[in-house]
Design a protein around this motif. Structure first.
Motif, short mmCIF file in Angstrom:
data_model
loop_
_atom_site.label_atom_id
_atom_site.label_comp_id
_atom_site.label_asym_id
_atom_site.label_seq_id
_atom_site.Cartn_x
_atom_site.Cartn_y
_atom_site.Cartn_z
N LYS A 32 0.01 7.63 -6.57
CA LYS A 32 -0.88 8.64 -6.26
C LYS A 32 -2.46 8.37 -6.58
O LYS A 32 -2.86 7.60 -7.41
N ASN A 33 -3.21 8.97 -5.66
CA ASN A 33 -4.61 8.65 -5.35
C ASN A 33 -5.19 7.46 -5.34
O ASN A 33 -6.31 7.14 -5.40
N ALA A 34 -4.32 6.70 -4.63
CA ALA A 34 -4.72 5.37 -4.09
C ALA A 34 -5.54 5.35 -2.64
O ALA A 34 -5.36 6.56 -1.98
N TYR A 35 -6.33 4.63 -2.53
CA TYR A 35 -6.86 4.39 -1.16
C TYR A 35 -6.65 3.00 -0.41
O TYR A 35 -6.75 2.07 -0.95
N HIS A 36 -6.20 3.17 0.92
CA HIS A 36 -5.70 2.07 1.53
C HIS A 36 -6.15 1.94 2.63
O HIS A 36 -5.90 0.78 3.52
N MET A 43 -1.07 7.35 1.10
CA MET A 43 -2.28 7.97 0.34
C MET A 43 -1.46 9.14 0.09
O MET A 43 -1.30 10.19 1.15
N SER A 44 -1.74 9.59 -1.28
CA SER A 44 -1.12 11.05 -1.59
C SER A 44 -1.91 12.22 -1.23
O SER A 44 -1.44 13.27 -1.22
N ASP A 45 -3.19 11.82 -1.15
CA ASP A 45 -4.02 13.08 -1.00
C ASP A 45 -4.00 13.73 0.33
O ASP A 45 -4.33 13.26 1.59
N GLU A 46 -3.35 14.79 0.27
CA GLU A 46 -2.92 15.80 1.40
C GLU A 46 -4.37 16.27 2.24
O GLU A 46 -4.30 16.44 3.44
N TYR A 47 -5.27 16.04 1.54
CA TYR A 47 -6.79 16.62 2.56
C TYR A 47 -6.94 15.63 3.45
O TYR A 47 -7.26 16.17 4.61
N TYR A 48 -6.66 14.51 3.34
CA TYR A 48 -7.13 13.45 4.14
C TYR A 48 -5.84 13.32 5.11
O TYR A 48 -5.93 12.89 6.28
N SER A 49 -4.55 13.55 4.80
CA SER A 49 -3.38 13.04 5.43
C SER A 49 -2.72 14.11 6.29
O SER A 49 -2.36 13.85 7.31
N ALA A 50 -2.77 15.29 5.81
CA ALA A 50 -2.04 16.48 6.46
C ALA A 50 -2.35 16.59 8.00
O ALA A 50 -1.38 16.81 8.73
N ILE A 93 -7.24 -1.84 -9.62
CA ILE A 93 -8.37 -0.84 -10.10
C ILE A 93 -8.37 0.05 -9.18
O ILE A 93 -8.89 -0.07 -7.92
N GLN A 94 -8.16 1.41 -9.27
CA GLN A 94 -7.97 2.44 -8.37
C GLN A 94 -9.51 2.76 -8.06
O GLN A 94 -10.19 3.43 -8.82
N ALA A 95 -9.79 2.42 -6.69
CA ALA A 95 -11.33 2.58 -6.44
C ALA A 95 -11.71 3.94 -6.30
O ALA A 95 -12.54 4.62 -6.99
N GLU A 96 -11.01 4.77 -4.99
CA GLU A 96 -11.67 6.11 -4.70
C GLU A 96 -11.49 7.17 -5.86
O GLU A 96 -12.09 8.21 -5.82
N LYS A 97 -10.52 6.95 -6.83
CA LYS A 97 -10.39 7.92 -7.84
C LYS A 97 -11.53 7.77 -8.90
O LYS A 97 -11.43 8.43 -10.07
#
Ligand code: PLP
Length: 427
Positions: free
Chosen positions: A163-167, A177-184, A219-223
Motif C-alpha cells: 500500500k502507498n507504493a509508487y511504481h 499502486m493502491s492509491d485509487e485517486y491515481y488509478s481509478a 524506502i517508500q518514496a512518495e509516502k
C-alpha cells in the motif's frame, strides 16, 4: 477525499506558478508570454496549472534561468542528477559515443559495447545472483519487464505490492499502486493484484504459492521517504523463499548512491530476486533496467522468442553515460559522505514548524504541520533561489533530494534559506 486531494494539488501548482512571476525580470515578460503560450498550446499538460519554470542551463547543484539567476536544485530532477548537472566525464562519454553510433538494432540481439560495459561494471558491484541485465528506457518499463519476467518464470499470475507504493505511470506499474485517486480513472488495470501493509509483518500472509512476485520499495518514496524496517524485509524475504515467490526491489529512486550505498538493499541483510534501477543510473540520460540471475532471466528468451523486446532500451548513448556516471560515483568518496551530509541536514533543519524528518541519506522528507505550510515554504524557497518539492501521497512533507555532490557549505546555505522561508510569514 478524492476532490480535496485534487484541489490541493491544483492549488499547489497555481501557487508555484504565481511565485515564478514574482521574481521575473519585467523585460522578459513579453518573451515569457510567447513561450508560455507555446508551452500551453503544444506540450501536453499533466496538471491544470503547471509551474512553468524555465531553466536554460545547469552546472553542479545549480540550475540557471534566462537572467542567469542560480537556483539550487534540491530535488535533482527527482533523484536523477545524483552527480549534479553537466558532469564533465559523463558529457565526454556521451559525445564520444555519439561520434561512433547511436543506434543499431533492438535490444538483446546484437552485441552492443556500451551495454556490456555498463552491465559488467554494475554486476561487479552487486551480489552474484544479480548478474543478468535487461536494459530499457525508464523506470516504469523496468517494472513492466519485471512483471512479465516474474509471471513467465513462476507460471503464476498473482502479484503482491505494498500500500502507498509508487511504481510508475504505465498500466502495469499503475496496477501495483493502491492509491485509487491515481488509478481509478484508468481501470480496468491488471487483475489479481493484492496489497500488503508496508512494515506490517502480519499482512504478509497474503503471499502464498500462487504469488508470482512481491514488489516493494525498500524506502517508500512518495509516502514521504519511509524506510522498511529490517524485520519486515527479513520476514518478507523468508515468506518469498518459502512460497517460491520472487522478491522484487524497486530501487528506481533509492539507487545509485542516494542513501549512501549503491542500492538501499545493502543497508539490510536481504537480497532481492529482481532489482529495478533507473533514474540516476543513466547519469542524466534515459535508462531503466531489471536485473536478476541468469537462471530466472533465461525464461524470457524463449517460448515465445522475442517475447519482450524494445527498440531503444539500453540505448548506447545512455549506457555510455551510465557507465561514466557509475565509474565517477564509485571512484569518488561521494557515497561515503552521504551519511554525514544527512546528519548535517538533520542538525540544521530544526524549527518549531518542523515536526520530524524521515528518510535515509540524501532522500529526506521534512514533515510540516499542513499542506499550507508546505506550499508557503516552497514558494518562499523558490523566491530565494532554492527548488524543493512535495510528495504524491504525503502533501505535508517537503522533499529534499539534492545532488550527492552538494558540499557541507552549500547544505548550510540551503538550510538557512529553508529556515528563513519557514519564518517568512512572520515577516
Ligand atoms: C520508486 C519509483 N518507481 C518507479 C518509477 C517510475 O519511473 P519512470 O518515471 O522513469 O517511469 C519512479 C519514478 O518516479 C519511482 O520513484
Amino acid at each position: 477525499m478524492r476532490f480535496a486531494k485534487a484541489n490541493r494539488i491544483f492549488f499547489a501548482r497555481s501557487i508555484t506558478h504565481r511565485t515564478f512571476r514574482f521574481y521575473l525580470n519585467p523585460l522578459l515578460k513579453p518573451y515569457l508570454r510567447i513561450i508560455k503560450k507555446s508551452f500551453l498550446n503544444h506540450i501536453a499538460q499533466t496538471s491544470p496549472t503547471p509551474p512553468m519554470y524555465e531553466f536554460v542551463r545547469g552546472d553542479g547543484i545549480y540550475l540557471f534561468d534566462k537572467q542567469n539567476n542560480a537556483f539550487v536544485d534540491l530535488i535533482s530532477g527527482i533523484a536523477v542528477n545524483n552527480l549534479g548537472h553537466n558532469n564533465k566525464k559523463v558529457i565526454y562519454a556521451i559525445k564520444k559515443q555519439l561520434d561512433k553510433y547511436s543506434h543499431q538494432m533492438v535490444y538483446g540481439e546484437y552485441v552492443i559495447g556500451p551495454q556490456i560495459k555498463l552491465a559488467k561494471r554494475l554486476s561487479k558491484l552487486l551480489p552474484d545472483t544479480l548478474d543478468t541485465f535487461y536494459f530499457l528506457n525508464s523506470g516504469s518499463e523496468a517494472v513492466e519487464g519485471a512483471l512479465k519476467l516474474a509471471k513467465k518464470y513462476t507460471g503464476r499470475s498473482k502479484l503482491v505490492a505494498m500500500k502507498n507504493a509508487y511504481h510508475g505511470s504505465t498500466s502495469g506499474s499503475l496496477s501495483l499502486m493502491s492509491d485509487e485517486y491515481y488509478s481509478a480513472p484508468f481501470k480496468p488495470l491488471l487483475p489479481n493484484i493484492h496489497f500488503a501493509e508496508f512494515n506490517d509483518i502480519s499482512s504478509l500472509d497474503i503471499i502464498d504459492k500462487q504469488t508470482a512476485a512481491v514488489f516493494i520499495e525498500p524506502i517508500q518514496a512518495e509516502k514521504g521517504y519511509i524506510p522498511a524496517t529490517n524485520q519486515f524485509l527479513q520476514a518478507l524475504r523468508d515468506k518469498c523463499s518459502e512460497t517460491g515467490t520472487l522478491l522484487v526491489f524497486d530501487e528506481i529512486q533509492t539507487g545509485i548512491g542516494r542513501t549512501g550505498k549503491l542500492y538501499a538493499f545493502e543497508h539490510y541483510n536481504v537480497v532481492p530476486d529482481i532489482l529495478l534501477s533507473a533514474k540516476a543510473l543513466g547519469g542524466g540520460m534515459p535508462i531503466g533496467v531489471f536485473i536478476s540471475s541468469k537462471e530466472i532471466m533465461k525464461s524470457l528468451s524463449d517460448n515465445p522468442i522475442l517475447g519482450h523486446i524494445t527498440t531503444f532500451g539500453g540505448h548506447p548513448v545512455s549506457c555510455a553515460a551510465g557507465n561514466a556516471a557509475l565509474k565517477f560515483l564509485t571512484t569518488s568518496s561521494l557515497m561515503d559522505k552521504v551519511a554525514e551530509k544527512e546528519t548535517l541536514f538533520r542538525e540544521l533543519l530544526v524549527h518549531p514548524k518542523i515536526k520530524g524528518i524521515s528518510g535515509v541519506g540524501l532522500m529526506l522528507a521534512v514533515q510540516l504541520d499542513s499542506f499550507d505550510e508546505v506550499e508557503c515554504t516552497m514558494k518562499r524557497c523558490i523566491e530565494r533561489g532554492v527548488i524543493i518539492d512535495w510528495f504524491l501521497y504525503n502533501t505535508d512533507c517537503l522533499r529534499i533530494a539534492p545532488p550527492l555532490i552538494i558540499t557541507k557549505k552549500q547544505i548550510r546555505e540551503v538550510c538557512a534559506t529553508i529556515l528563513e522561508a519557514l519564518d517568512a510569514d512572520k515577516e
